[in-house]
Design an enzyme around this catalytic site. Sequence first.
Site, PDB file in Angstrom:
ATOM      1  N   LYS A 174       0.858  -1.176   0.000  1.00 50.51           N
ATOM      2  CA  LYS A 174       0.000   0.000   0.000  1.00 50.51           C
ATOM      3  C   LYS A 174       0.903   1.238   0.000  1.00 50.51           C
ATOM      4  O   LYS A 174       1.534   1.547   1.009  1.00 50.51           O
ATOM      5  CB  LYS A 174      -0.914  -0.012   1.225  1.00 50.51           C
ATOM      6  CG  LYS A 174      -2.082   0.987   1.151  1.00 50.51           C
ATOM      7  CD  LYS A 174      -1.662   2.369   1.582  1.00 50.51           C
ATOM      8  CE  LYS A 174      -2.823   3.360   1.518  1.00 50.51           C
ATOM      9  NZ  LYS A 174      -2.351   4.752   1.647  1.00 50.51           N
ATOM     10  N   GLU A 248       9.400   1.876  11.142  1.00 51.55           N
ATOM     11  CA  GLU A 248      10.454   2.882  10.977  1.00 51.55           C
ATOM     12  C   GLU A 248       9.749   4.224  10.888  1.00 51.55           C
ATOM     13  O   GLU A 248       9.088   4.528   9.897  1.00 51.55           O
ATOM     14  CB  GLU A 248      11.283   2.583   9.723  1.00 51.55           C
ATOM     15  CG  GLU A 248      12.577   3.370   9.661  1.00 51.55           C
ATOM     16  CD  GLU A 248      12.480   4.580   8.762  1.00 51.55           C
ATOM     17  OE1 GLU A 248      12.359   5.697   9.312  1.00 51.55           O
ATOM     18  OE2 GLU A 248      12.506   4.413   7.538  1.00 51.55           O
ATOM     19  N   CYS A 282      13.458  11.045   6.666  1.00 52.13           N
ATOM     20  CA  CYS A 282      13.384  10.804   8.111  1.00 52.13           C
ATOM     21  C   CYS A 282      14.762  10.796   8.752  1.00 52.13           C
ATOM     22  O   CYS A 282      14.894  11.021   9.960  1.00 52.13           O
ATOM     23  CB  CYS A 282      12.655   9.490   8.388  1.00 52.13           C
ATOM     24  SG  CYS A 282      13.306   8.086   7.455  1.00 52.13           S
ATOM     25  N   GLU A 376       9.713  17.208  14.224  1.00 48.93           N
ATOM     26  CA  GLU A 376      10.231  16.808  12.923  1.00 48.93           C
ATOM     27  C   GLU A 376       9.619  17.723  11.856  1.00 48.93           C
ATOM     28  O   GLU A 376       8.444  17.615  11.535  1.00 48.93           O
ATOM     29  CB  GLU A 376       9.895  15.350  12.620  1.00 48.93           C
ATOM     30  CG  GLU A 376      10.481  14.869  11.315  1.00 48.93           C
ATOM     31  CD  GLU A 376      10.132  13.422  11.001  1.00 48.93           C
ATOM     32  OE1 GLU A 376      10.966  12.734  10.392  1.00 48.93           O
ATOM     33  OE2 GLU A 376       9.021  12.989  11.365  1.00 48.93           O
TER      34      GLU A 376
END
Length: 474
Positions: A174, A248, A282, A376
């Site tokens: 997906k 992750e 990331c 972030e």
Amino acid sequence: MKIRHVIDGHEADSLDGATYDDIDPFTRSSYATVARGSEKDADLAVAAARQAFDTGPWPRMGFAERGRLLHRFADLIDQHAAEFADAETRDMGKPITEATGHDIPRAAYNLRFFADHARLSASESLPSDTAHHVYVRYESAGVVAAIAPWNYPLMLATWKIAPALAWGNTVVLKPAEDTPRSAALLGRLALEAGIPEGVLNVVLGHGPVGAALTRHPDVDRITFTGSSATGRAISAAAAHHLTPVSLELGGKGAAVVFNDANLDSAVEWTIKAAFNNTGQICLAGSRLYVQHGIYDEFLSRFKTATEQLRLGDPSDRETQIGPLASAQHFAKVTSYLEDEALGGGQIVTGGYDHDWFVRPTVVVDVPSDSLIQRDEVFGPVVTVTPFRTEQEGVDLANSTPYGLSAMAFTDNLHRAHRVAAGLRSGNVWINCFFVRDLRAPFGGVGDSGTGREGGTFSREFFTEPKSVTMRIDT
């Protein structure tokens, strides 16, 4: 252009006929129509994967035969490199040189590496003082739900599906709703490579599709890359069926630059760490901590290098910084350049104008509790902060709930080892960034996730290890 699911060996529209527009971030207009999946489409894909695993040939093939087909799959990725590059650039604004120079070759290599790793991996035979022989079998786990992110659509999709397939599992992939095209192409090429129907299924759509996969009773493994908030939701959903998950998640990477670092090298690598993929990574080194003795010189060089980066059309091979991936993401990133998020910090270069572009931005004098230093940002924005002692630098790098990536720049061998040991991070690079050995574990600590993948760590996740004990004295 119409982008459709690939389920049980066939391209398919959604069962209810729903679609949505695929937006090109550079033109900010639709360039394709995408099948918008629902829970029913997810159920159909899982059923196809379940049948292919339970009754099909894929889990029952030898490693050599599976490996041959995965190598053929990798060859087809190379042969369709131009189409994949166009997909990555038009779906999320990735500079085309990053797609062709890094992402596409790495996607093909992921498949080749895990095909060979599965074939060459040794199992354990355990000596016994009794009349028994003990050995370990690594058997395919079953149906894998692989949920990939939008920032590296192709590369991270193959990072998930390659070990899953190599160890004999079937997969429902997906992709993120903003970046469906490369995943759909993967589904088609898998069939062209000779991988049996139902082994790799691709179901497109928004959050409800992913949610349906994570709570599905016929899914045996879930591997996800994305935000920490979504990772928590996936863990909660998977817990109902005790489905193992590999997560992750987000990051707030730090680079610690010491007085004895090679400044030319440190600037070059930290520029890459902060601004590759327009900062939408990331692993990004978005917090720079620079020792007091070189702070002024480093900041001057870093600012100059930042201002030399070229913004523009991501399909232009001279472009280094493209637009952000979506209007929603542009709004998020630019919110961190407002006074409240800066907390008194000063922008020394960069900022934003319009059209989803954020110029590479450097911020100084940032309080440790400011939003820009804590959250972030996931864009081309970096903070630069001085420190005095080695321990202070390590403590500052560790002052975050995230723990995915960290860097240290020093020419002192003893310091390099001490700092690597002290950094609370799943990945530490010394005098470099994003150099990946696929045999090594990859993952994060804290809010950056749980579990590790890569090499034998992927084998542990995508298989069910089984101990076999045989009595051999009769």
